[in-house]
Design a protein around this motif. Structure first.
Motif, PDB file in Angstrom:
ATOM      1  N   GLU A  78      14.516  50.243  78.149  1.00 34.22           N
ATOM      2  CA  GLU A  78      14.633  49.243  78.933  1.00 34.22           C
ATOM      3  C   GLU A  78      14.335  49.702  80.449  1.00 34.22           C
ATOM      4  OE1 GLU A  78      15.755  46.484  79.604  1.00 34.22           O
ATOM      5  OE2 GLU A  78      16.115  46.091  77.650  1.00 34.22           O
ATOM      6  N   SER A  79      14.270  51.480  80.449  1.00 35.52           N
ATOM      7  CA  SER A  79      13.434  52.237  81.948  1.00 35.52           C
ATOM      8  C   SER A  79      12.332  52.278  82.060  1.00 35.52           C
ATOM      9  CB  SER A  79      13.987  53.659  81.755  1.00 35.52           C
ATOM     10  OG  SER A  79      15.275  53.773  81.666  1.00 35.52           O
ATOM     11  N   ALA A  80      11.417  51.947  80.599  1.00 36.53           N
ATOM     12  CA  ALA A  80       9.406  52.075  80.858  1.00 36.53           C
ATOM     13  C   ALA A  80       9.483  50.367  81.397  1.00 36.53           C
ATOM     14  CB  ALA A  80       9.232  51.694  78.809  1.00 36.53           C
ATOM     15  N   LEU A  81      10.570  49.654  81.007  1.00 29.39           N
ATOM     16  CA  LEU A  81      10.231  48.169  81.160  1.00 29.39           C
ATOM     17  C   LEU A  81      10.472  48.125  82.682  1.00 29.39           C
ATOM     18  CD1 LEU A  81       9.013  45.464  80.742  1.00 29.39           C
ATOM     19  CD2 LEU A  81      11.448  44.928  79.611  1.00 29.39           C
ATOM     20  N   PHE A  82      11.318  48.150  82.818  1.00 31.74           N
ATOM     21  CA  PHE A  82      12.197  48.702  84.557  1.00 31.74           C
ATOM     22  C   PHE A  82      11.469  49.237  85.608  1.00 31.74           C
ATOM     23  CE2 PHE A  82      14.250  49.130  88.121  1.00 31.74           C
ATOM     24  CZ  PHE A  82      15.127  48.308  88.651  1.00 31.74           C
ATOM     25  N   GLU A  83      10.692  50.203  85.236  1.00 30.04           N
ATOM     26  CA  GLU A  83       9.153  51.128  86.106  1.00 30.04           C
ATOM     27  C   GLU A  83       8.281  50.139  86.153  1.00 30.04           C
ATOM     28  OE1 GLU A  83       7.213  55.495  85.938  1.00 30.04           O
ATOM     29  OE2 GLU A  83       8.563  54.774  84.132  1.00 30.04           O
ATOM     30  N   LYS A  84       7.798  49.749  85.026  1.00 30.48           N
ATOM     31  CA  LYS A  84       6.550  48.674  84.885  1.00 30.48           C
ATOM     32  C   LYS A  84       6.632  47.533  86.112  1.00 30.48           C
ATOM     33  CE  LYS A  84       3.478  51.005  81.851  1.00 30.48           C
ATOM     34  NZ  LYS A  84       2.459  50.944  81.969  1.00 30.48           N
ATOM     35  N   LEU A  85       7.539  47.475  86.163  1.00 33.43           N
ATOM     36  CA  LEU A  85       8.049  46.376  86.581  1.00 33.43           C
ATOM     37  C   LEU A  85       8.357  46.390  88.067  1.00 33.43           C
ATOM     38  CD1 LEU A  85       8.180  43.206  87.489  1.00 33.43           C
ATOM     39  CD2 LEU A  85      10.535  43.402  86.229  1.00 33.43           C
ATOM     40  N   PHE A  86       9.029  47.558  88.789  1.00 31.35           N
ATOM     41  CA  PHE A  86       8.703  47.433  89.976  1.00 31.35           C
ATOM     42  C   PHE A  86       9.090  48.804  90.710  1.00 31.35           C
ATOM     43  CE2 PHE A  86      13.148  44.665  88.654  1.00 31.35           C
ATOM     44  CZ  PHE A  86      13.442  43.908  89.223  1.00 31.35           C
ATOM     45  N   GLN A  91      26.237  43.765  80.420  1.00 33.07           N
ATOM     46  CA  GLN A  91      26.396  44.368  78.995  1.00 33.07           C
ATOM     47  C   GLN A  91      24.955  44.687  78.666  1.00 33.07           C
ATOM     48  OE1 GLN A  91      29.391  44.729  77.394  1.00 33.07           O
ATOM     49  NE2 GLN A  91      30.162  43.838  79.144  1.00 33.07           N
ATOM     50  N   LEU A  92      24.023  45.260  79.376  1.00 30.48           N
ATOM     51  CA  LEU A  92      23.109  45.829  79.145  1.00 30.48           C
ATOM     52  C   LEU A  92      22.996  46.990  79.248  1.00 30.48           C
ATOM     53  CD1 LEU A  92      20.501  45.285  78.338  1.00 30.48           C
ATOM     54  CD2 LEU A  92      19.465  44.892  80.343  1.00 30.48           C
ATOM     55  N   VAL A  93      22.793  48.117  78.135  1.00 29.52           N
ATOM     56  CA  VAL A  93      22.627  49.255  78.150  1.00 29.52           C
ATOM     57  C   VAL A  93      21.026  49.975  79.078  1.00 29.52           C
ATOM     58  CG1 VAL A  93      22.501  51.525  77.452  1.00 29.52           C
ATOM     59  CG2 VAL A  93      24.376  50.038  76.508  1.00 29.52           C
ATOM     60  N   THR A  94      21.628  50.046  80.232  1.00 26.18           N
ATOM     61  CA  THR A  94      20.023  50.940  80.465  1.00 26.18           C
ATOM     62  C   THR A  94      19.883  52.493  81.001  1.00 26.18           C
ATOM     63  OG1 THR A  94      20.231  50.377  83.414  1.00 26.18           O
ATOM     64  CG2 THR A  94      19.364  48.408  82.209  1.00 26.18           C
ATOM     65  N   SER A  95      19.216  53.212  81.881  1.00 24.20           N
ATOM     66  CA  SER A  95      19.049  54.100  81.788  1.00 24.20           C
ATOM     67  C   SER A  95      20.206  54.908  82.930  1.00 24.20           C
ATOM     68  CB  SER A  95      17.825  54.975  82.882  1.00 24.20           C
ATOM     69  OG  SER A  95      17.538  53.637  83.699  1.00 24.20           O
ATOM     70  N   VAL A  96      20.766  53.535  84.041  1.00 23.52           N
ATOM     71  CA  VAL A  96      21.562  53.669  85.108  1.00 23.52           C
ATOM     72  C   VAL A  96      22.870  53.369  84.548  1.00 23.52           C
ATOM     73  CG1 VAL A  96      21.824  53.049  87.201  1.00 23.52           C
ATOM     74  CG2 VAL A  96      19.579  53.371  87.041  1.00 23.52           C
ATOM     75  N   ASN A  97      23.058  51.973  83.922  1.00 26.58           N
ATOM     76  CA  ASN A  97      24.296  51.437  83.496  1.00 26.58           C
ATOM     77  C   ASN A  97      24.746  52.237  81.877  1.00 26.58           C
ATOM     78  OD1 ASN A  97      26.233  49.837  83.720  1.00 26.58           O
ATOM     79  ND2 ASN A  97      25.728  47.945  82.640  1.00 26.58           N
ATOM     80  N   ILE A  98      24.964  53.177  81.565  1.00 21.29           N
ATOM     81  CA  ILE A  98      25.788  53.151  80.780  1.00 21.29           C
ATOM     82  C   ILE A  98      27.169  53.545  80.734  1.00 21.29           C
ATOM     83  CG2 ILE A  98      23.351  55.074  80.749  1.00 21.29           C
ATOM     84  CD1 ILE A  98      25.962  57.790  81.774  1.00 21.29           C
ATOM     85  N   ALA A  99      27.590  52.939  81.243  1.00 21.69           N
ATOM     86  CA  ALA A  99      29.138  52.608  80.747  1.00 21.69           C
ATOM     87  C   ALA A  99      28.826  51.361  79.597  1.00 21.69           C
ATOM     88  CB  ALA A  99      29.337  51.673  82.293  1.00 21.69           C
ATOM     89  N   PRO A 100      28.798  50.521  79.100  1.00 22.61           N
ATOM     90  CA  PRO A 100      28.529  50.158  78.036  1.00 22.61           C
ATOM     91  C   PRO A 100      28.833  50.866  76.554  1.00 22.61           C
ATOM     92  CG  PRO A 100      27.189  49.075  79.629  1.00 22.61           C
ATOM     93  CD  PRO A 100      27.473  50.040  80.177  1.00 22.61           C
ATOM     94  N   THR A 131      10.175  66.531  76.516  1.00 24.75           N
ATOM     95  CA  THR A 131       9.206  65.204  75.857  1.00 24.75           C
ATOM     96  C   THR A 131       9.521  64.273  76.714  1.00 24.75           C
ATOM     97  OG1 THR A 131      10.212  64.420  74.262  1.00 24.75           O
ATOM     98  CG2 THR A 131       8.109  65.461  73.658  1.00 24.75           C
ATOM     99  N   ARG A 132       9.544  63.053  77.188  1.00 20.77           N
ATOM    100  CA  ARG A 132      10.001  62.331  78.143  1.00 20.77           C
ATOM    101  C   ARG A 132      11.287  61.611  77.717  1.00 20.77           C
ATOM    102  NH1 ARG A 132       6.828  57.824  81.520  1.00 20.77           N
ATOM    103  NH2 ARG A 132       8.305  56.420  82.673  1.00 20.77           N
ATOM    104  N   PHE A 133      11.175  61.215  76.250  1.00 23.13           N
ATOM    105  CA  PHE A 133      12.520  60.447  75.615  1.00 23.13           C
ATOM    106  C   PHE A 133      13.459  61.582  75.233  1.00 23.13           C
ATOM    107  CE2 PHE A 133      14.885  60.135  71.349  1.00 23.13           C
ATOM    108  CZ  PHE A 133      15.503  58.995  72.122  1.00 23.13           C
ATOM    109  N   ALA A 134      13.185  63.261  75.144  1.00 24.45           N
ATOM    110  CA  ALA A 134      14.000  63.760  74.811  1.00 24.45           C
ATOM    111  C   ALA A 134      14.464  64.416  76.336  1.00 24.45           C
ATOM    112  CB  ALA A 134      13.497  65.206  74.664  1.00 24.45           C
ATOM    113  N   ILE A 135      13.605  64.010  77.557  1.00 25.35           N
ATOM    114  CA  ILE A 135      14.528  64.520  78.783  1.00 25.35           C
ATOM    115  C   ILE A 135      15.640  63.153  79.733  1.00 25.35           C
ATOM    116  CG2 ILE A 135      13.373  64.760  81.718  1.00 25.35           C
ATOM    117  CD1 ILE A 135      10.821  66.605  80.405  1.00 25.35           C
TER     118      ILE A 135
END
Length: 771
Positions: free
Chosen positions: A406-414, A437-446, A484-488
């Protein structure tokens, strides 16, 4: 060529050739001077030197010679060098021979040496001609030098004349310059004025551009098909020009109608931003209408993943003009990390950016809801059927993968990747405000919301194991290759998940367990007895409350990092304070039921359990957990901290009434009859310092009470008439009690016995002084 006068030098001979017959008239070749005269008496000339020439008399073939073979390539350098040396030698010899010939030609022999005295005039004239012929080249060269000298002299004269002319011209120019200084200054002023007027005209033309742009952009944005402008990249020029016009009018408020133009440009910018918002909403709805149905109708996880991320991204980025305009709007107010920019139009652009984020997250949450709901259902089923810890691990891994995608898709769009920030104007806060309810790099509350019901119903050890696994798996990089980027990304998510959700949840679970197993624990009478301890475990005969306290401390240290498992932690503080309170209740019950329960000694009971608690805190080393409970390995350090340096002087002070229990604080320096003070320096937090001081104070009181009471018993037994038998019985009873409490720990036994004998000796000396 031949003159008759030459023959005058030849002497007449007796036998001359007879006069020939008269020759016919006409040209006749004269007789050569080289012809010898006829007669009986001939001229005797010197014989020519013999020419030493080798005459080949042998017609045999030449002797065979051995031809040298060519050197190898490795010796080529030496061959070339030798050949060059031979060539240079030959050239030097040739030049030397040439110089010798020239020197011989220049040498003029004396007339008396080279000319026969019998023919002086003839050979003298020939020598002069030979000399002139040999020096002809040098005579020509001398004549050329004379011509060159005359030419150079004329050039020098011309150059001197030119220099004189130039000097006169320079004097004339300087005179003219002095006379035209004023005129030149006036010309410079005119040129400067011309430049100023040109710059002013350019500025006026530029300023008029900001005024003239209003009509054109107004017509374009109010046209019926204005909503289609956002699909082209040219719309970005409108946004850029509007932003520049607004900045210009704001910077020059004194210009004519500046406020009116500023308001109109701001209204047009708002309209343009609204068009961008509408364009993105319509585009996302079109994509969602196609992708959402396919995701719902598909049951394969791989197909759903490909549709939700691969196909979805391709369809969104097809509208490259619209996406470029959206990224331009986001770039006006945020940088690539989501930090706010200090721009004049930040408020209007940030509001639009927030709306764009909200629209995207709403539509995206609606599209991937089937995938996220299925993951939640699988987690609940696994946690019920299987181990809750394993199910939680699998769910966290799935959520981290989805967050990365989701972070990669968000970065591609914005074109931004919001980083954690507490700034209210940052993109992170703007995105976090749109909690879905969507889990993103910002919204981890779910993630935490899904884990919380399962973890609250699980055992405390399960929660600690899960936290330890998350910390070791994602917070610690074992090598640079894993960064790696995923690990970070997982590292950042884990830090926020622990700090914001899992650590507070774990603290609540620990506090509930402390309240249940320590604060509200029932103290049974049989639990107050001190049974003999095992040699390999010093805490085997501790009170159940003290044992549970050590277990909770070890679990908390296992689940938390070292920085958070310090004694200053509220959980650690509560464990220590509640354990002390529970032990005090047990001591009070022992003192109340002393007649019914003669053993154990209340003071010895407190010393035993408080020392175990103190030793457990030191054994953890504020985050370092021992694999096996050590057998009082820190008792020496505890004893040095609790005991004064001079027990004899301290006991005397106690007996004399001039020393209080507060002198037993850490680092106190006690002397006979003196009063110490507690050190006020605190290296840890106030909460931890209070808990530590309370524990140390209770230990000091218990040790003092125990040693004083048994010292009195020993002194009384020694001073009685039957002192020998009573003293032996008291010492035997003391040994049995100490061995029951601290069996297998000779260090503790020795320290306590030493303190008791010191106390007894001090009491004896005090009585002797009174007598």
């Amino acid at each position: 060529m031949y003159e008759d006068s030459w023959y005058a030098f030849v002497p007449d001979h007796v036998n001359k050739r007879s006069i020939a017959a008269p020759q016919p008239s006409g040209h006749r070749r004269r007789e050569s001077l080289l012809q010898q005269p006829n007669g009986t008496k001939q001229f005797e000339a010197e014989p020519l030197p013999e020419l030493f020439e080798d005459v080949e008399t042998n017609n045999d073939p030449p002797e065979p010679t051995l031809t040298r073979r060519a050197k190898s390539y490795s010796d080529f350098y030496h061959v070339v060098r030798a050949q060059l040396s031979r060539d240079a030698t030959a050239a030097r010899k040739k030049r030397r021979r040439h110089k010798d010939r020239i020197a011989e030609a220049l040498v003029l022999a004396k007339p008396e040496d080279s000319v026969d005295r019998r023919e002086p005039y003839r050979f003298r004239t020939t020598g002069d001609e030979l000399l002139e012929a040999s020096q002809h080249e040098y005579l020509l060269y001398g004549q050329q030098l004379e011509v060159t000298e005359r030419h150079l002299g004329s050039l020098i004269g011309a150059a001197n004349g030119a220099l004189d002319l130039l000097t006169s011209l320079g004097d004339s120019f300087r005179a003219v310059e002095l006379q035209t200084t004023t005129f030149q200054a006036q010309c410079d002023d005119l040129v400067a004025e011309e430049k100023r007027l040109q710059v002013l005209a350019d500025e006026v033309g530029t300023d008029l551009h900001y005024y003239a742009y209003l009509d054109g952009v107004t017509r374009r944005l109010n046209a019926p098909g204005a909503s289609r402008l956002v699909d082209h990249e040219n719309f970005g020029e409108i946004l850029t020009n509007l932003d520049a016009c607004i900045n210009f009018m704001a910077v020059h408020p004194t210009y004519r109608d500046a406020e009116s133009y500023l308001a109109r440009y701001q209204a047009l910018l708002t309209k343009a931003l609204h068009l961008v918002e509408i364009g993105l909403t319509n585009h996302l709805n079109r994509v969602s209408a196609e992708i959402g149905k396919q995701i719902t109708s598909t049951t394969s996880d791989a197909a759903r993943h490909a549709l939700a991320y691969g196909r979805y991204q391709d369809m969104i980025l097809e509208a490259d003009g619209l996406i470029a305009n959206v990224q331009r709007v986001i770039g006006y107010c945020y940088d690539s990390a989501g930090h706010a920019k200090n721009t004049r139009n930040f408020d209007s652009c940030s509001d639009t950016a927030t709306n764009l984020f909200a629209v995207y997250l709403d539509i995206r949450d609606r599209d991937v809801r089937p995938i996220t709901q299925k993951d939640v259902d699988v987690f609940k089923k696994e946690s019920a059927d299987m181990n809750a810890e394993t199910a939680s691990r699998n769910f966290i891994k799935q959520c981290y993968e989805r967050c990365f995608n989701e972070s990669a898709l968000f970065e591609k769009l914005f074109a931004i990747d919001p980083q954690y920030s507490t700034d209210s104007k940052s993109a992170y806060v703007a995105v976090k405000a749109q909690q879905k309810q969507l889990v993103t790099s910002v919204n981890i509350a779910p993630i935490a919301a899904t884990l919380q019901p399962v973890l609250q119903g699980s055992e405390l050890q399960t929660v600690c194991n899960l936290l330890g696994w998350v910390t070791n798996e994602y917070l610690i990089f074992e090598s640079d290759d894993e960064e790696t980027r995923f690990a970070i990304n997982c590292h950042k998510l884990t830090a926020r998940l622990l700090f914001e959700h899992l650590w507070p949840l774990t603290d609540v679970s620990f506090e509930a367990e402390v309240t249940k197993s320590i604060t509200k624990a029932v103290i049974a009478p049989e639990s107050l007895k001190i049974v003999p301890s095992n040699n390999d475990a010093s805490s085997s005969n501790a009170h159940p409350i003290a044992k549970r306290s050590l277990e909770l401390l070890a679990m908390y240290d296992q689940a938390m990092p070292k920085e958070r498992s310090q004694k200053s932690s509220p959980v650690v503080y509560k464990i220590v304070t509640e354990t002390i309170s529970a032990l005090q209740r047990a001591e009070a019950k022992l003192k109340t039921n002393k007649a019914a329960i003669p053993e154990p000694d209340p003071d010895l009971f407190m010393i035993k359990n408080l020392l175990i608690l103190k030793n457990g805190l030191l054994a953890l080393e504020i985050g370092d957990v021992r694999s096996q409970p050590a057998a009082m390995q820190h008792f020496g350090e505890i004893w040095e901290t609790l005991s004064p340096q001079n027990w004899m002087g301290m006991v005397r002070g106690i007996l004399g009434g001039s020393l209080s229990l507060g002198l037993w604080s850490s680092g106190a320096q006690a002397n006979g009859g003196t009063t110490g003070k507690v050190s006020q320096a605190k290296s840890v937090s106030a909460v931890e310092q209070d808990a530590s001081e309370r524990l140390d104070e209770l230990l000091r009181q218990s040790i003092y009470s125990f040693t004083q009471r048994w010292g009195t018993l020993l002194t009384s037994a020694a001073s009685s008439k039957t002192g020998g038998s009573n003293l032996a019985a008291i010492e035997k009873d003391l040994d049995e009690k100490l061995k029951a409490a601290f069996g297998g720990q000779p260090e503790v036994l020795g320290k306590l016995k030493e303190a008791i004998h010191i106390n007894a000796q001090a009491q004896k000396e005090a009585k002797d002084q009174k007598k």
